[in-house]
Design a protein around this motif. Structure first.
Motif, short mmCIF file in Angstrom:
data_model
loop_
_atom_site.label_atom_id
_atom_site.label_comp_id
_atom_site.label_asym_id
_atom_site.label_seq_id
_atom_site.Cartn_x
_atom_site.Cartn_y
_atom_site.Cartn_z
N ALA A 48 2.87 -9.77 6.60
CA ALA A 48 2.55 -8.48 6.01
C ALA A 48 2.76 -7.35 7.01
O ALA A 48 3.31 -6.30 6.67
N ALA A 61 6.47 -6.83 7.45
CA ALA A 61 7.03 -6.17 6.27
C ALA A 61 6.69 -4.68 6.26
O ALA A 61 7.56 -3.84 5.95
N ALA A 62 5.45 -4.33 6.58
CA ALA A 62 5.04 -2.92 6.58
C ALA A 62 5.83 -2.15 7.63
O ALA A 62 6.32 -1.04 7.37
N LEU A 120 9.43 -1.65 6.43
CA LEU A 120 9.53 -0.64 5.37
C LEU A 120 9.47 0.77 5.94
O LEU A 120 10.19 1.67 5.49
N ALA A 159 3.98 1.95 2.04
CA ALA A 159 4.29 0.62 2.60
C ALA A 159 3.02 -0.21 2.73
O ALA A 159 3.01 -1.40 2.40
N VAL A 165 2.42 -3.70 0.71
CA VAL A 165 2.20 -4.91 1.51
C VAL A 165 0.81 -5.49 1.24
O VAL A 165 0.64 -6.71 1.17
N VAL A 188 0.99 -7.38 -2.05
CA VAL A 188 1.74 -8.61 -1.86
C VAL A 188 0.91 -9.63 -1.10
O VAL A 188 0.87 -10.83 -1.44
N MET A 189 0.18 -9.17 -0.08
CA MET A 189 -0.66 -10.08 0.70
C MET A 189 -1.79 -10.67 -0.15
O MET A 189 -2.10 -11.86 -0.03
#
Length: 140
Positions: free
Chosen positions: A41, A44-45, A48, A59, A63, A66-67
């Motif tokens: 996560a 990914a953040a 982004l 972002a 995230v 999604v997490m």
């Protein structure tokens, strides 16, 4: 003794007073998996934001959602794995009963009460679901 199937509620990964101990799982494995999801996560953040695909706030929200979904799915999967390991080792309550010291459990139940006997049984068979342990203690 008749074979009594248990209710199949989620159990752990460390049962068996008879000596066959599967690989440990439980909270440590769950924490390790959660740390992996958290690391993904964060990456990914950062990606982004750095690539300009989203602002920091957007972002983080994406995230975070999604997490949450990944963590929920991972938790369900790990719970299912523990349940399957328990059911493989102990298809019936009689399979659990074979390796127990029933006299000692009966003594604990009579002296300290059913809850303490259930705790002792689950100490002896750590992966055993609470409902199975309570049923077995009542049947002693």
């Amino acid at each position: 003794m008749t074979q009594q199937p248990h209710d199949g509620t989620p159990g752990g990964s460390r049962p068996d007073p008879a000596g066959t101990r599967p690989q440990r799982g439980g909270p440590a494995r769950m924490l390790l998996c959660f740390a992996g999801v958290l690391a993904l996560a964060v990456v990914a953040a950062v990606l982004l934001v750095v690539t300009g695909a989203a602002e920091l706030q957007t972002a983080l929200v994406v995230v975070a959602w999604v997490m949450v979904l990944l963590s929920f799915g991972l938790s369900r999967w790990l719970t299912h794995q523990r349940k399957q390991r328990y059911l493989t080792l102990f298809p019936t309550l009689d399979d659990v009963r074979r390796g127990l010291d029933e006299d000692a459990l009966r003594t604990v139940r009579d002296r300290d009460g059913v809850p303490q006997a259930v705790r002792e049984l689950r100490r002896q068979v750590p992966g055993m679901p609470l409902t199975d342990a309570a049923k077995l203690v009542r049947e002693l």
